[in-house]
Scaffold this motif. Structure first.
Motif, PDB file in Angstrom:
ATOM      1  N   LEU A 281       0.846  -1.184   0.000  1.00  0.00           N
ATOM      2  CA  LEU A 281       0.000   0.000   0.000  1.00  0.00           C
ATOM      3  C   LEU A 281       0.889   1.245   0.000  1.00  0.00           C
ATOM      4  CD1 LEU A 281      -2.847   1.277   0.256  1.00  0.00           C
ATOM      5  CD2 LEU A 281      -2.588   1.098   2.738  1.00  0.00           C
ATOM      6  N   GLN A 282       0.789   2.049  -1.089  1.00  0.00           N
ATOM      7  CA  GLN A 282       1.578   3.278  -1.163  1.00  0.00           C
ATOM      8  C   GLN A 282       0.813   4.422  -0.500  1.00  0.00           C
ATOM      9  OE1 GLN A 282       2.559   4.589  -5.080  1.00  0.00           O
ATOM     10  NE2 GLN A 282       4.081   6.068  -4.385  1.00  0.00           N
ATOM     11  N   VAL A 283       1.474   5.111   0.417  1.00  0.00           N
ATOM     12  CA  VAL A 283       0.858   6.221   1.135  1.00  0.00           C
ATOM     13  C   VAL A 283       1.599   7.498   0.783  1.00  0.00           C
ATOM     14  CG1 VAL A 283       0.018   4.792   3.018  1.00  0.00           C
ATOM     15  CG2 VAL A 283       2.306   5.772   3.169  1.00  0.00           C
ATOM     16  N   HIS A 284       1.018   8.651   1.172  1.00  0.00           N
ATOM     17  CA  HIS A 284       1.553   9.954   0.787  1.00  0.00           C
ATOM     18  C   HIS A 284       2.265  10.649   1.940  1.00  0.00           C
ATOM     19  CE1 HIS A 284      -1.788   8.968  -1.949  1.00  0.00           C
ATOM     20  NE2 HIS A 284      -1.030   9.534  -2.879  1.00  0.00           N
ATOM     21  N   VAL A 285       2.490   9.948   3.054  1.00  0.00           N
ATOM     22  CA  VAL A 285       3.229  10.497   4.187  1.00  0.00           C
ATOM     23  C   VAL A 285       4.356   9.534   4.520  1.00  0.00           C
ATOM     24  CG1 VAL A 285       1.183  11.668   5.099  1.00  0.00           C
ATOM     25  CG2 VAL A 285       1.751   9.379   5.924  1.00  0.00           C
ATOM     26  N   ASP A 286       5.318   9.991   5.315  1.00  0.00           N
ATOM     27  CA  ASP A 286       6.393   9.111   5.784  1.00  0.00           C
ATOM     28  C   ASP A 286       5.898   8.354   7.016  1.00  0.00           C
ATOM     29  OD1 ASP A 286       8.102   9.958   3.798  1.00  0.00           O
ATOM     30  OD2 ASP A 286       8.925  11.596   5.014  1.00  0.00           O
ATOM     31  N   PRO A 287       5.503   7.092   6.893  1.00  0.00           N
ATOM     32  CA  PRO A 287       4.844   6.408   8.026  1.00  0.00           C
ATOM     33  C   PRO A 287       5.814   6.084   9.155  1.00  0.00           C
ATOM     34  CG  PRO A 287       5.188   4.880   6.211  1.00  0.00           C
ATOM     35  CD  PRO A 287       5.615   6.220   5.703  1.00  0.00           C
ATOM     36  N   PHE A 289       4.040   5.562  12.523  1.00  0.00           N
ATOM     37  CA  PHE A 289       3.121   4.797  13.360  1.00  0.00           C
ATOM     38  C   PHE A 289       1.943   4.375  12.494  1.00  0.00           C
ATOM     39  CE2 PHE A 289       4.891   8.411  15.666  1.00  0.00           C
ATOM     40  CZ  PHE A 289       5.585   7.802  16.699  1.00  0.00           C
ATOM     41  N   LEU A 290       1.360   3.221  12.844  1.00  0.00           N
ATOM     42  CA  LEU A 290       0.118   2.837  12.176  1.00  0.00           C
ATOM     43  C   LEU A 290      -0.724   2.009  13.139  1.00  0.00           C
ATOM     44  CD1 LEU A 290       0.161  -0.413  11.145  1.00  0.00           C
ATOM     45  CD2 LEU A 290       1.752   0.518   9.496  1.00  0.00           C
ATOM     46  N   ARG A 291      -2.053   2.158  12.992  1.00  0.00           N
ATOM     47  CA  ARG A 291      -2.999   1.382  13.796  1.00  0.00           C
ATOM     48  C   ARG A 291      -4.230   1.107  12.954  1.00  0.00           C
ATOM     49  NH1 ARG A 291       0.668   1.457  16.757  1.00  0.00           N
ATOM     50  NH2 ARG A 291       0.751   1.769  19.025  1.00  0.00           N
ATOM     51  N   PHE A 292      -4.801  -0.074  13.145  1.00  0.00           N
ATOM     52  CA  PHE A 292      -6.116  -0.353  12.590  1.00  0.00           C
ATOM     53  C   PHE A 292      -7.177   0.346  13.446  1.00  0.00           C
ATOM     54  CE2 PHE A 292      -4.005  -3.969  10.552  1.00  0.00           C
ATOM     55  CZ  PHE A 292      -4.600  -3.936   9.289  1.00  0.00           C
ATOM     56  N   ILE A 293      -8.126   1.001  12.789  1.00  0.00           N
ATOM     57  CA  ILE A 293      -9.244   1.633  13.495  1.00  0.00           C
ATOM     58  C   ILE A 293     -10.527   1.054  12.895  1.00  0.00           C
ATOM     59  CG2 ILE A 293     -10.310   3.803  14.184  1.00  0.00           C
ATOM     60  CD1 ILE A 293      -7.711   5.195  13.763  1.00  0.00           C
ATOM     61  N   PRO A 294     -10.903  -0.162  13.304  1.00  0.00           N
ATOM     62  CA  PRO A 294     -12.028  -0.864  12.660  1.00  0.00           C
ATOM     63  C   PRO A 294     -13.380  -0.414  13.218  1.00  0.00           C
ATOM     64  CG  PRO A 294     -11.026  -2.277  14.287  1.00  0.00           C
ATOM     65  CD  PRO A 294     -10.241  -1.003  14.303  1.00  0.00           C
ATOM     66  N   LEU A 300      -6.976   1.921   8.154  1.00  0.00           N
ATOM     67  CA  LEU A 300      -5.695   2.123   8.816  1.00  0.00           C
ATOM     68  C   LEU A 300      -5.470   3.613   9.039  1.00  0.00           C
ATOM     69  CD1 LEU A 300      -3.162  -0.227   7.011  1.00  0.00           C
ATOM     70  CD2 LEU A 300      -3.454  -0.070   9.471  1.00  0.00           C
ATOM     71  N   ALA A 301      -4.862   3.922  10.178  1.00  0.00           N
ATOM     72  CA  ALA A 301      -4.393   5.280  10.440  1.00  0.00           C
ATOM     73  C   ALA A 301      -2.872   5.257  10.372  1.00  0.00           C
ATOM     74  CB  ALA A 301      -4.859   5.766  11.801  1.00  0.00           C
ATOM     75  N   ILE A 302      -2.299   6.055   9.432  1.00  0.00           N
ATOM     76  CA  ILE A 302      -0.847   6.108   9.247  1.00  0.00           C
ATOM     77  C   ILE A 302      -0.390   7.499   9.668  1.00  0.00           C
ATOM     78  CG2 ILE A 302       1.054   5.896   7.621  1.00  0.00           C
ATOM     79  CD1 ILE A 302      -2.189   4.492   6.497  1.00  0.00           C
ATOM     80  N   ILE A 303       0.580   7.551  10.575  1.00  0.00           N
ATOM     81  CA  ILE A 303       1.032   8.821  11.157  1.00  0.00           C
ATOM     82  C   ILE A 303       2.505   9.002  10.820  1.00  0.00           C
ATOM     83  CG2 ILE A 303       1.041  10.232  13.248  1.00  0.00           C
ATOM     84  CD1 ILE A 303      -1.709   9.073  12.579  1.00  0.00           C
ATOM     85  N   SER A 304       2.874  10.216  10.448  1.00  0.00           N
ATOM     86  CA  SER A 304       4.284  10.545  10.256  1.00  0.00           C
ATOM     87  C   SER A 304       4.772  11.333  11.465  1.00  0.00           C
ATOM     88  CB  SER A 304       4.472  11.365   8.981  1.00  0.00           C
ATOM     89  OG  SER A 304       3.951  12.675   9.151  1.00  0.00           O
ATOM     90  N   GLN A 305       6.106  11.408  11.607  1.00  0.00           N
ATOM     91  CA  GLN A 305       6.663  12.122  12.758  1.00  0.00           C
ATOM     92  C   GLN A 305       6.501  13.633  12.616  1.00  0.00           C
ATOM     93  OE1 GLN A 305      10.697  10.580  13.216  1.00  0.00           O
ATOM     94  NE2 GLN A 305       9.990   9.461  15.007  1.00  0.00           N
ATOM     95  N   SER A 306       6.250  14.109  11.410  1.00  0.00           N
ATOM     96  CA  SER A 306       6.060  15.549  11.227  1.00  0.00           C
ATOM     97  C   SER A 306       4.635  15.978  11.524  1.00  0.00           C
ATOM     98  CB  SER A 306       6.425  15.934   9.789  1.00  0.00           C
ATOM     99  OG  SER A 306       5.602  15.231   8.872  1.00  0.00           O
ATOM    100  N   GLY A 307       3.709  15.035  11.810  1.00  0.00           N
ATOM    101  CA  GLY A 307       2.363  15.384  12.195  1.00  0.00           C
ATOM    102  C   GLY A 307       1.317  15.109  11.152  1.00  0.00           C
ATOM    103  N   PHE A 311      -5.772   8.311   6.519  1.00  0.00           N
ATOM    104  CA  PHE A 311      -6.616   7.142   6.670  1.00  0.00           C
ATOM    105  C   PHE A 311      -6.770   6.463   5.305  1.00  0.00           C
ATOM    106  CE2 PHE A 311      -7.972   9.587  10.368  1.00  0.00           C
ATOM    107  CZ  PHE A 311      -8.001   8.595  11.340  1.00  0.00           C
ATOM    108  N   CYS A 312      -6.718   5.135   5.307  1.00  0.00           N
ATOM    109  CA  CYS A 312      -6.915   4.402   4.064  1.00  0.00           C
ATOM    110  C   CYS A 312      -7.269   2.957   4.379  1.00  0.00           C
ATOM    111  CB  CYS A 312      -5.671   4.477   3.171  1.00  0.00           C
ATOM    112  SG  CYS A 312      -4.200   3.769   3.935  1.00  0.00           S
ATOM    113  N   GLU A 313      -7.802   2.263   3.373  1.00  0.00           N
ATOM    114  CA  GLU A 313      -8.103   0.842   3.499  1.00  0.00           C
ATOM    115  C   GLU A 313      -6.841   0.035   3.202  1.00  0.00           C
ATOM    116  OE1 GLU A 313     -10.812  -0.742   4.457  1.00  0.00           O
ATOM    117  OE2 GLU A 313     -11.837   1.139   4.874  1.00  0.00           O
TER     118      GLU A 313
END
Length: 1195
Positions: A281-287, A289-294, A300-307, A311-313
């Protein structure tokens, strides 16, 4: 999480600078951070950052709700939503923890966890919070009080923890192992080796443990054995984070580039059903952290260190429109967590701020949170303050009650006199264990009184302050017993305290902190528990007995093998020898020898336990020898043990038997020689009242080569004549068994005198002198020294009351004589050279069985056993030898000198076991399970009237043989052999003295899968030769006559036959489904691994709530009315299987615990409304047809 990609400037935050912050602005801080924030004198921001009133939260879309300062300038290292209360926990790089209550983030508590290292992970439990630092695990209450502080090895570098159940914790880090810690005992119970070091993230599902490694790999491990089942090589550089939901695993991390590590914008996604990767899965941020939020989908919630947050499937495409921005105060986000309700997200940044994002204006962190306890508000008195510096201030401003009585302060001094209270004597246990260093004594706390509390007695009551009140509390918490004041707590008789839950809430681990299994003492004739343990810890006996199997119904060797198998499987939990003792009571020879005690005699202590256990020792060796000799059995039942037996001897004979030559010499000169064999020897003591010194080896030789004068028949004289009978040994045994025969004061005095003489000789040998009037207290730990000052021998405490050697050397002479001497490894002949010489054997002490005297109850029997390396290797994974005390279910390691110390006032030797060195190398110690699949095939019934028309089951065909993981429905019914003994206390409560003795009467096993699912393949009624006092027909369905082979129409079998069927099912690895299986297995006397038991009692149970009956569950979930007039085990087993299928349906195979929790809550609400009684059909229908139930199922 891997921190290699973080800002290098964070390294400037030294851990020591955070213990006390100055109220000045740090150079690393943004000056705008302190706007609208007040600093207290300690320098820590105590108020939350204000949120603008214009912030509008849109339902279903995450937006920032609050920001708060946890610790100014100190980076947040970890955040965690409390799983039990509406709280958010935050840990800092300075080792400080802070909690915030509710979505408003009101500060609840704040305290220091570690002064040197950062907090790396937080886990909330019911009673407190676990904090993990580099080499420390701390459990603290939510208010900050320490519950326990567990220090790990200094070389450890821990990063992750995982709570596998309510009392077990896994801790991993940069080492090549993972620790398993029991939270109840706060001890390390297991150490699992990890092939790839560096476990920084751990997750768990109902199928696997998932371990994320710093090398970029994710390993999937078995829940039971922790062995690697599969491995994903996710990233070439390092792993940053991963999460698991349903059948998907998603991971983010770093890839290796020419310039170093670079954040990989492709998330690796794996399908756990096929164990392979799917499209990244290609994302547009530098991942980072990630967590499933079902919530609605598995997004999925993908978080970068820059803030940046996207969200994506996991199986779709990432949309740049789904990105929102967290505005951290610092340059980097350091931590991220999702609440259990999925309604709140928490972010922590490098400047000590915490940001709360929610998808609703009033979010809740948990679906069902309990109320949080707050400190009581300070009640300020409304009285005006008084200035005590003013001399003219009227004291009448202080209101006092009006009284006409004399005040206590006006008490005349003439009417009072000082009455000092004399401190009570020091506890005898403290004096016994005290070790002096100079003039200061140190002793472990016996914990007989509360901390910092000493009971005082007034002067006039000093005459009552006698030895009775100084007795330490017994180990089971019963009333103080002054007649046992000299007996150490661990040697006293232990009993089980029963509650309304039986044994479920009794803490056996308080008495046994090892992984070896004790034996329960409440069964009739359980006085032999200590001897069973001695036989078990003889490795050849343990292996060869477990290889034995025969068709004899009451075979002690078979039952002992089954019991040894349970002791092998147990991990510290006690076992009971009920089936073994049941077979023991049926043997006529045991009754003829007086080995079977009536309940009244056992309770009152009639008879000598020392004589009883010595007779039992002789009986069991003879009986096992006979059982192992019987080879006329089918090959399917022989097992591996049969190959060791010859036609004239058995394995027991090879181990214990000693060939003897008995010679009778008449005065006429006629001599008669007969050959015989014996399995043990009895000590014969010399008639000497002068106090002469005898070595133990001399007395042993005299007892083996016995010579006595007696009347015997002489064939030459043809009449009875005085003869001299002598006994010589022809062959030395591998295991030397000795009955001490200390049955009177005469033998006891002999042991006491020999111990005193040996003690004086040892003191003189090492340069010490003992005067006649000088007493050496046990607490005096002075070491005996030579004139040069070198320590040459153990302490005086270890030398007292010792006459027994640890080793003896025996040698056969050329003229058929025997040389015996005490042996130490320091002798001129080393043990290796001694064994090389022909006919020389060195025996080491392996066990001593002693009688603990008690004039009121007859005392008890305990054993000192030297447990070998193979047992420690199997149980603990270490190779060493250690002496242990076995006192029923109390097991405690002891010093080896304690095993040979016999204070004849309370500790009398009964049986000694000496073992030939290198004994294990002489025997094949492989255990081959002798139970074969043929035990499940059809068999004839014992009942004479039983016909095929009455058959209630269909035996398994060869094509239906169970496999690993197959489901089997199980239910058992019981009858009562002895009623419960209880007493009524003065407060009206009932106290159980002895529980009722149950016996299994019917066992049913039902197919759990296949075309014949639900059809029984075992439905055995168990015949019994013991008297049944209550058939419990209302609850068991068993009627008088069902268990009688003469009149029964049921399929009647022996307990051993059905026991073998269940043992085969357990060994093959099936999973048993039933209701209340713990009690069933306990009465049947089976040890079943926990992962092979699926008990519907616990599947449909909420913590701290009542257990629900099978009848109510069947009515509520299955619309079935069962157990109308009586119980039927086939019906109960089928119902349990259907309930398990319903559980899988409602919980989606355990993947949706939250929705199932709502189902359980509705179940308990319904039960309370109708008082847990199944309604009659005309009064109320099943809830399956009700609208409320359909709405619950829709969840």
């Amino acid at each position: 999480m891997n921190f290699e990609g973080l800002d290098p400037g964070l390294a400037e935050y030294a851990p020591t600078m955070h213990s006390a912050l100055d109220p000045v602005l740090d150079a690393h801080l943004n000056p705008s951070l302190l706007q609208n924030v007040e600093l207290d004198p300690e320098g820590v921001a105590m108020e939350a950052l204000p949120v603008q009133e214009s912030v509008h939260i849109m339902e279903g879309v995450y937006s920032e709700l609050h920001s708060v300062v946890a610790e100014v300038g100190v980076p947040v290292s970890v955040s965690h939503f409390d799983l039990h209360e509406e709280m958010l926990w935050v840990g800092s790089h300075g080792g400080h923890a802070t909690s915030f209550f509710g979505p408003a983030l009101e500060r609840y508590s704040s305290f220091q966890v570690n002064g040197s290292y950062d907090i790396r992970q937080i886990q909330s439990l019911e009673n407190g919070i676990l904090f993990l630092t580099k080499n420390n695990l701390k459990y603290m209450a939510r208010g900050g009080l320490i519950i326990f502080d567990y220090l790990l090895d200094e070389s450890e570098d821990m990063h992750s923890l995982l709570l596998t159940d309510s009392s077990t914790l896994l801790v991993g880090g940069l080492q090549n192992h993972i620790l398993e810690i029991d939270l109840n005992t706060v001890q390390e119970t297991q150490k699992y080796a990890v092939e790839i070091p560096g476990v920084t993230i751990m997750r768990q599902t109902n199928r696997f443990f998932f371990c994320g490694h710093t090398s970029g790999k994710v390993s999937l491990r078995d829940l039971r054995s922790f062995k690697v089942e599969h491995e994903f090589d996710a990233f070439s550089g390092s792993l940053s984070d991963f999460d698991v939901h349903g059948n998907l695993l998603a991971a983010c991390g770093f890839s290796s580039r020419l310039t170093g590590l670079a954040c990989d914008r492709f998330l690796k996604v794996y399908d756990l059903r096929m164990m392979r990767a799917i499209t990244p899965l290609q994302v547009h941020v530098d991942p980072a952290f990630l967590r499933f939020i079902p919530t609605y989908t598995s997004r999925l919630a993908i978080i970068s260190q820059s803030g940046q947050c996207q969200f994506c499937e996991p199986t779709g495409l990432a949309n740049p429109a789904d990105i929102f921005h967290v505005n951290p105060v610092g340059p980097l986000l350091m931590t991220f967590d999702v609440s259990a309700s999925k309604q709140a997200l928490a972010f922590g940044d490098s400047e000590g701020c915490v940001h709360l994002w929610t998808d609703s204006p009033e979010p809740s962190f948990n679906p069902y949170s309990r109320e949080t306890e707050f400190a009581l508000p300070c009640l300020v008195d409304s009285l005006p303050p008084l200035d005590w510096s003013q001399d003219l201030l009227p004291l009448s401003l202080i209101p006092v009650p009006l009284t006409t009585d004399t005040l206590l302060s006006d008490w005349p001094a003439a009417n009072s006199a000082p009455a000092p209270r004399r401190a009570p004597p020091v506890d005898a246990e403290i004096l016994r264990t005290m070790k002096k260093v100079g003039f200061i004594g140190y002793a472990p706390n016996p914990r007989t009184r509360l901390r910092n509390q000493i009971p005082y007695r007034l002067k006039e009551l000093d005459n009552e302050f006698d030895s009775f009140s100084q007795v330490t509390e017994s180990p089971i918490g019963r009333e103080e017993e002054p007649h046992l004041h000299m007996v150490s707590k661990k040697y006293r008789k232990v009993t089980i305290k029963y509650s309304k839950l039986g044994l479920e809430d009794f803490d056996f681990k308080h008495y046994n902190k090892t992984l070896f299994a004790g034996l329960e003492p409440h069964i009739p004739n359980a006085y032999c528990n200590c001897m069973i343990q001695v036989l078990y810890f003889l490795e050849p006996v343990r292996c060869l007995i477990q290889n034995h199997l025969c068709q004899k119904e009451f075979c002690l060797a078979c039952e002992l093998g089954f019991l040894f198998h349970m002791l092998d499987l147990s991990r510290g939990d006690p076992c009971q020898g009920s089936n073994f003792l049941r077979a023991f009571r049926t043997i006529p020879e045991a009754s003829a020898l007086g080995l079977i005690l009536a309940d009244s005699h056992e309770a009152s202590g009639k008879g000598s336990l020392a004589r009883l256990i010595q007779r039992w020792n002789c009986f069991i060796l003879t009986q096992l020898h006979q059982d192992m000799q019987e080879l006329e059995v089918p090959q399917a039942y022989r097992g591996a043990g049969g190959s060791f037996c010859s036609s004239g001897d058995s394995v027991i004979g090879q181990l214990f038997s000693c060939e003897m030559e008995n010679c009778s010499l008449c005065r006429c000169g006629s001599e008669t020689v007969r050959a015989s064999s014996t399995l043990l020897f009895t000590l014969s003591y010399p008639e000497d009242k002068t106090g002469k010194n005898y070595d133990f080896a001399q007395v042993l030789k005299r007892s083996i080569c016995l010579e006595q004068n007696t009347q015997a028949w002489c064939d030459n004289c043809e009449k009875y004549q005085p003869t001299i009978q002598t006994r010589n040994i022809r062959h030395l045994p591998d295991i030397l068994v000795i009955n001490c025969e200390v049955n009177s004061s005469k033998e006891a005095d002999f042991w006491r005198i020999q111990a005193e003489v040996t003690f004086k000789m040892a003191v003189k040998k090492y340069g010490g002198e003992i005067s006649k009037n000088k007493e050496f207290a046990l607490a005096d730990r002075k070491e005996l020294r030579s004139p040069e000052g070198l320590v040459l021998c153990p302490s005086i405490e270890e030398l007292k009351n010792v006459w027994l050697p640890f080793s003896i050397r025996m040698k056969m002479t050329k003229n058929k004589g025997l040389d015996v001497c005490n042996w130490t490894d320091g002798n001129e002949w080393g043990p290796a050279r001694a064994e090389e010489e022909h006919g020389v054997c060195v025996y080491d002490l392996m066990a001593t069985v002693v009688h603990i005297l008690d004039s009121r109850t007859g005392g008890s029997l305990v054993a000192h056993i030297k447990v070998g390396e193979t047992y420690h290797q199997r149980k603990e994974g270490v190779t060493h030898q250690q002496w242990y005390l076995f006192n029923d279910f109390l097991i405690e390691p002891i010093d080896k000198h304690e095993a040979v110390q016999f204070d004849m006032n309370w500790k009398v030797p009964a049986i000694l076991y000496y073992v030939k060195r290198n004994l294990n190398a002489r025997y094949n110690l492989n255990i081959k399970n002798p139970i074969e699949a043929s035990v499940l095939l059809a068999e004839a019934s014992l009942a004479r009237k039983q016909r095929k028309t009455h058959t209630t089951f269909i035996p398994l065909m060869l094509s239906e043989m169970p496999q690993v993981g197959d489901l089997v429905g199980l239910d058992a019914e019981f009858v009562t052999l002895n009623e419960e003994e209880a007493e009524l206390r003065s407060d009206g409560t009932k106290s159980t003295i002895k529980p009722s003795q149950m016996s299994v009467a019917r066992i049913t096993c039902v197919r759990g899968q296949g075309p014949n699912e639900g059809i029984p393949f075992i439905d055995d009624y168990i015949s019994t030769q013991e008297q049944v006092v209550d058939y419990l027909t209302q609850y068991s369905g068993i009627k008088p006559g069902d268990l009688d082979a003469k009149i029964s129409s049921k399929h009647l079998t022996t307990l051993k036959s059905t026991y073998l069927k269940l043992r085969f099912l357990i060994d093959i690895g099936v999973k048993f489904v039933g209701h209340g299986l713990q009690k069933d297995f306990r009465v049947i006397n089976l040890m079943v691994p926990k992962d092979q038991v699926l008990d519907t009692v616990y599947l449909f149970h909420m913590p701290r709530k009542r257990m629900i009956s099978l009848r109510f569950l069947a009515w509520y979930f299955l619309d079935l009315k069962i157990q109308g007039e009586t119980h039927d085990s086939i019906e109960d087993a089928r119902t349990a299987l259907q309930l398990y299928r319903k559980y899988l349906e409602l919980s989606k195979s355990g993947t949706e615990p939250e929705s199932f929790h709502k189902v359980l809550k509705a179940l308990y609400e319904k039960g309370r409304k109708i008082d847990w009684k199944v309604p009659e059909p005309e009064s109320q229908t099943s809830p399956k047809n009700a609208a409320v139930f359909s709405s619950v199922l829709a969840l």
